[in-house]
Design a protein around this motif. Structure first.
Motif, short mmCIF file in Angstrom:
data_model
loop_
_atom_site.label_atom_id
_atom_site.label_comp_id
_atom_site.label_asym_id
_atom_site.label_seq_id
_atom_site.Cartn_x
_atom_site.Cartn_y
_atom_site.Cartn_z
N VAL A 449 18.86 -28.78 68.69
CA VAL A 449 19.01 -28.06 67.42
C VAL A 449 20.41 -27.50 67.25
O VAL A 449 20.61 -26.52 66.57
CB VAL A 449 17.97 -26.92 67.32
CG1 VAL A 449 16.57 -27.49 67.23
CG2 VAL A 449 18.09 -25.96 68.50
N GLN A 454 16.39 -31.81 60.09
CA GLN A 454 15.02 -31.68 59.62
C GLN A 454 14.04 -32.36 60.58
O GLN A 454 12.96 -31.86 60.82
CB GLN A 454 14.89 -32.29 58.22
CG GLN A 454 15.67 -31.53 57.15
CD GLN A 454 15.74 -32.31 55.85
OE1 GLN A 454 16.46 -33.29 55.75
NE2 GLN A 454 14.99 -31.87 54.86
N LEU A 483 11.14 -27.14 71.81
CA LEU A 483 10.62 -27.96 70.71
C LEU A 483 9.15 -27.68 70.45
O LEU A 483 8.71 -27.61 69.31
CB LEU A 483 10.83 -29.44 71.02
CG LEU A 483 12.25 -29.97 70.93
CD1 LEU A 483 12.29 -31.45 71.25
CD2 LEU A 483 12.84 -29.71 69.57
N LYS A 486 9.23 -24.11 68.69
CA LYS A 486 9.97 -23.89 67.45
C LYS A 486 9.82 -25.00 66.42
O LYS A 486 10.14 -24.82 65.25
CB LYS A 486 11.47 -23.71 67.76
CG LYS A 486 11.79 -22.53 68.64
CD LYS A 486 11.50 -21.21 67.95
CE LYS A 486 11.94 -20.03 68.80
NZ LYS A 486 11.67 -18.74 68.13
N ALA A 487 9.37 -26.19 66.86
CA ALA A 487 9.21 -27.32 65.95
C ALA A 487 7.75 -27.77 65.97
O ALA A 487 6.96 -27.33 66.80
CB ALA A 487 10.13 -28.46 66.36
N SER A 488 7.42 -28.65 65.04
CA SER A 488 6.04 -29.16 64.99
C SER A 488 6.07 -30.67 65.19
O SER A 488 6.86 -31.39 64.57
CB SER A 488 5.40 -28.81 63.64
OG SER A 488 6.18 -29.32 62.57
N TYR A 530 9.54 -34.75 65.68
CA TYR A 530 9.31 -33.33 65.41
C TYR A 530 9.95 -32.95 64.08
O TYR A 530 11.00 -33.49 63.70
CB TYR A 530 9.94 -32.46 66.51
CG TYR A 530 9.23 -32.51 67.84
CD1 TYR A 530 8.28 -31.55 68.18
CD2 TYR A 530 9.52 -33.50 68.78
CE1 TYR A 530 7.64 -31.57 69.41
CE2 TYR A 530 8.88 -33.53 70.01
CZ TYR A 530 7.95 -32.56 70.32
OH TYR A 530 7.32 -32.59 71.54
N ARG A 531 9.35 -31.99 63.40
CA ARG A 531 9.95 -31.40 62.20
C ARG A 531 10.42 -29.99 62.56
O ARG A 531 9.65 -29.20 63.13
CB ARG A 531 8.95 -31.33 61.06
CG ARG A 531 9.59 -30.92 59.71
CD ARG A 531 8.53 -30.56 58.68
NE ARG A 531 7.58 -31.64 58.49
CZ ARG A 531 7.75 -32.67 57.64
NH1 ARG A 531 8.87 -32.72 56.94
NH2 ARG A 531 6.83 -33.59 57.51
N LEU A 532 11.67 -29.68 62.22
CA LEU A 532 12.22 -28.36 62.49
C LEU A 532 12.22 -27.55 61.20
O LEU A 532 12.90 -27.92 60.24
CB LEU A 532 13.65 -28.47 63.04
CG LEU A 532 14.25 -27.17 63.59
CD1 LEU A 532 13.54 -26.75 64.87
CD2 LEU A 532 15.74 -27.34 63.85
N SER A 536 13.74 -22.07 61.77
CA SER A 536 14.25 -22.36 63.11
C SER A 536 15.62 -23.03 63.10
O SER A 536 16.12 -23.41 64.17
CB SER A 536 13.25 -23.26 63.86
OG SER A 536 12.00 -22.61 64.01
N GLN A 537 16.22 -23.17 61.93
CA GLN A 537 17.54 -23.80 61.86
C GLN A 537 18.58 -22.91 62.53
O GLN A 537 18.58 -21.69 62.37
CB GLN A 537 17.95 -24.03 60.40
CG GLN A 537 17.08 -25.03 59.66
CD GLN A 537 17.27 -26.44 60.18
OE1 GLN A 537 18.34 -26.81 60.63
NE2 GLN A 537 16.21 -27.22 60.12
#
Length: 832
Positions: A449, A454, A483, A486-488, A530-532, A536-537
């Motif tokens: 990240v 995205q 990940l 913080k990400a999905s 994964y989608r961030l 969480s950016q």
């Protein structure tokens, strides 16, 4: 050779050929074996650029084979950079690897026959036909099957050296060893085979005595064979001669890889020797490997000369490679054909001592072949079938394209989605950042990240690689945990039969399914997407040092705080390095594009390109108040004429078909400007007509007045005349050192009281050529007109100097506290 034997060998060759070309086009046109480009791209580059770039890490013989093969092909079909044509190219290159695999099998027949007759040759061919590792490696356009053929050829000549003997076979063995080494450096280990063979041949001579060991004449054939090996290697790898320092440096790098491994990656949970034992187990089957060990033990225990000659290379290669930290199954490939022949030799010897076997030969041989080939052949058939299925990388890429718009920002590991479009001069429409798996950020918590993104695409070809350093390994695990938190996870492409399959990851999976072949339902890696979320950016509010502050507010949305322009000179076709410092003022719901145009004095564009900040920093992902440091190289058109330019910077809405620039505002009111000029900058030489040759710089009054501390500009002299109600002044300047300041000229005509009664100010270089861009040695003439209409009669003094328009500071003049130069004293204008 009996008809039946010949028929069986031909049938085996056809079957082996089918097993080696089945699935040969896997992954094309985008996905290649990670090392194929070393050879295929090098051969293609010779046709596309005329350059032959070879690497010392792997010698060039296989590349030359492809160059020659492509030469015949391209003579009939011109190269076209298209996916379809590239597929054909790589398929063709892989076919040559399969051909060398077939040549190796064909050579096993006369090799076996040389040892114990046609039966040994036939059995060797039958056994090697269905082995997994030799067939697997024949699917790749790399040098392993080629070096395997030359290794077996060298062993064949060595057996000829042993019996019947003769100089011609020494020379043949030497040539084969040279070709082997020119294909892959580990092929040089065949020298051991030749030396051992020579020792056996010497001992078996009827007139042998201990004194012969020290007799140069007794070793003449060996030395000639070694000389031929060296000459053959040098002729094929001729660049070694004129690039010897680079060759030595590369060899040191290769040695370091063997000692240290691949940049801290743990390639396996065991030692190299244990790894290669496992490779034998799945590469040729445990049953055959067990027989190999028994036969090897018997051969060395009983000191059977021909068996030792046949197997010594395989033993040395195993020991040498097992001691390395860089290990891969294909490195062991050249050891397998000699061991297969040795196995056939041992089985034939066993038959002679087993009465039941001699009585039921067909049944016993059939059962034995089935026992040996059952495991490797099942793996091989499933492997070939897998290669006909779509690679998980291609499946994931197709799914992504169908579900995400083209302005999606993607951070990806290699071997995940969007393979490189090699030689296609093409790019994916998405904003893609490919992470360097060995770069410094690989050991940081923000590895995935560290960019605006995205979607994050992971491949177990990378994320599952265990690190030897415990600290770095802990960081890798933290990254994956980050990940998960913080990400999905939005999609997973699993090539294994069981969703939870997570056995140890071997590097060999990069080259196609290996020991886990039967665990797979698809080729390729395990891919996770994964989608961030926006929350969480990554972002930073820290303002770094800025060389040139600006503070240009674009429509209350984004501020350009300033820029760095470290180089203000460039050649046509090159670039200007530029860093822009942006600040988000609000959370944006639109994607804004930066335009950067290289404009001449007539506002014509000669370079630059429209882009996102940082190429991938989508403005909808910016947090209010965060700072974006945007470093890039602004390209200059190759046909840009010499001269002075400005760089025009602005923003527009990506969705606006007219690309209307955002206005610059102050106190929420437009200031009538929608871009920021940066510069001036210089492309190529000075603008035409601004620089004089030395023989053109002939002032009426010659001077030598250096200005500045240290000196930067020299006043060489001037011309002064009057034309009616004006004075005509020409100043001749020479650049003696580069200066960062664009100096302006002041000309003052003063009366005897010291009052300025007439003056003229203006930029040096007549406004066309700023002093900050003058090159050392250039001579510039400035022509100025000073109006003197209505000037009273009298005596006047004429002063000049240079000053910085932005600060008013003057450039130092020698011996003058006012930093000015007296050109004419008691000057009386004509007619006054």
């Amino acid at each position: 050779m009996k008809l039946q034997t010949r028929t069986l060998i031909i049938a085996c060759l056809w079957l082996a050929f089918f097993l080696r070309i089945w699935g040969l086009d896997f992954g094309l046109p985008y996905e290649f074996h990670p090392d194929e480009h070393q050879y295929v791209d090098a051969a293609l580059r010779w046709y596309t650029t005329g350059e032959m770039e070879t690497r010392f890490v792997n010698p060039p013989l296989f590349t030359y084979v492809l160059v020659i093969a492509f030469w015949f092909w391209f003579a009939l079909t011109p190269f076209e950079p298209s996916p379809e044509f590239l597929t054909t190219i790589y398929f063709f290159a892989r076919l040559w690897s399969a051909i060398f695999g077939m040549l190796t099998i064909a050579l096993m027949s006369p090799l076996g026959k040389k040892l114990r007759g046609q039966k040994i040759g036939l059995l060797s061919v039958i056994l090697v036909t269905g082995l997994f590792l030799p067939a697997r490696e024949a699917h790749f356009a790399v040098n392993d099957t080629t070096v395997t053929f030359f290794v077996l050829l060298a062993i064949y000549f060595c057996l000829k050296v042993y019996r019947p003997g003769g100089l011609i076979y020494y020379l043949g063995a030497g040539a084969a060893i040279g070709l082997t080494t020119a294909t892959k450096f580990t092929g040089a280990l065949t020298l051991v085979t030749l030396i051992v063979t020579h020792g056996f041949a010497l001992i078996n001579r009827p007139d042998f005595s201990g004194k012969m060991v020290f007799s140069p004449k007794a070793h003449r054939s060996l030395w000639l064979g070694l000389l031929v090996a060296f000459v053959t290697f040098v002729v094929v790898s001729a660049q070694v001669i004129w690039q010897l320092p680079e060759f030595i440096k590369q060899m040191d790098t290769v040695a370091q890889l063997g000692v240290q491994g691949v940049r801290g990656v743990q390639l396996g949970p065991t030692t190299g020797w244990q790894f290669y034992v496992d490779v034998f187990g799945w590469g040729i089957g445990w049953a055959m490997f067990g027989v190999v060990l028994v036969v090897l033990s018997y051969v060395f225990f009983t000191r059977q000369s021909e068996g030792i000659i046949l197997s010594i290379f395989s033993v040395v290669l195993f020991v040498f490679m097992g001691a390395q930290k860089l290990f891969t199954a294909r490195y062991l490939l050249p050891a397998i054909p000699p061991l297969v022949v040795l196995t056939a030799l041992g089985l034939a010897e066993l038959q002679t001592h087993w009465l039941l076997w001699r009585r039921y030969q067909v049944v016993c041989w059939s059962l034995l072949v089935i026992m040996f080939l059952a495991q490797p052949l099942i793996n091989l058939i499933w492997f070939d079938y897998l290669l006909t299925l779509p690679n998980t990388q291609q499946i994931a890429t197709d799914w992504f394209i169908g579900n995400f718009p083209e302005d999606t920002v993607v951070v990806k590991e290699t071997y995940s989605i969007f393979p490189d479009l090699v030689f296609l001069n093409n790019h994916w429409p998405y904003k893609i950042t490919t992470l360097d798996p060995f770069g410094p950020t690989r050991d940081g918590e923000d590895y995935y990240v560290s960019h605006k993104t995205q979607i994050i695409a992971l491949s177990n070809f990378r994320f599952a690689r265990i690190r030897e350093d415990p600290v770095v390994e802990e960081m890798r695990l933290k990254q994956l945990t980050f990940l998960d938190e913080k990400a999905s996870l939005i999609k997973e492409f699993n090539p294994y039969r069981r969703a939870d399959y997570a056995d140890w990851f071997y590097q060999d999976e990069l080259y196609g399914p290996a020991s886990e072949t039967l665990q797979r339902i698809y080729p390729g890696p395990l891919i996770k997407l994964y989608r961030l979320p926006y929350e969480s950016q990554p972002f930073s509010f820290d303002v770094p040092p800025i060389s040139i502050p600006i503070d240009a507010n674009f429509d209350g949305k984004i501020t350009l705080l300033g820029y760095d322009l470290p180089a203000r000179r460039a050649e046509a076709g090159s670039t200007f390095p530029l860093t822009l410092y942006w600040q988000a003022l609000v959370r944006m719901d639109k994607t804004y594009v930066v335009f950067n145009h290289l404009l001449d004095n007539q506002q014509r564009n000669w370079g630059g390109y429209d882009r996102w900040p940082q190429e991938t920093a989508k403005t909808t992902l910016w947090h209010p108040g965060e700072i974006i440091v945007d470093t890039f190289n602004l390209p200059v058109n190759s046909d840009a004429p010499d001269g002075i330019y400005t760089i025009d910077i602005g923003l527009y809405d990506q969705s606006d078909p007219l690309a209307v620039p955002l206005p610059i505002v102050r106190r929420e009111q437009p200031v009538g400007q929608n871009s920021v000029p940066i510069g001036p900058v210089k492309v190529g030489l000075a603008p035409p007509g601004t620089v004089l040759e030395l023989d053109q710089a002939k002032p009426d009054v010659t001077l030598v007045v250096p200005l500045g501390q240290p000196y930067v500009i020299l006043l060489r002299g001037y011309n002064l005349s009057q034309d009616g109600d004006s004075l005509q002044l020409t100043l001749y300047w020479e650049s003696i050192n580069q200066t960062p300041t664009d100096w302006s000229i002041f000309v003052h005509l003063r009366n005897r009281a010291g009052e300025t009664v007439a003056q003229k100010d203006g930029p040096a270089g007549s406004g066309r050529y700023p002093t900050s861009l003058w090159d050392v040695g250039e001579i510039v003439a400035d022509e100025l007109i000073i109006p003197i209409e209505g000037l009273p009669d009298g005596h006047y003094n004429l002063f000049i100097g240079l000053y910085d328009l932005t600060t008013g500071a003057r450039l130092a003049a020698p011996d003058n506290v006012s930093d000015e130069i007296l050109l004419a004293e008691d000057f009386i204008p004509v007619g006054r």
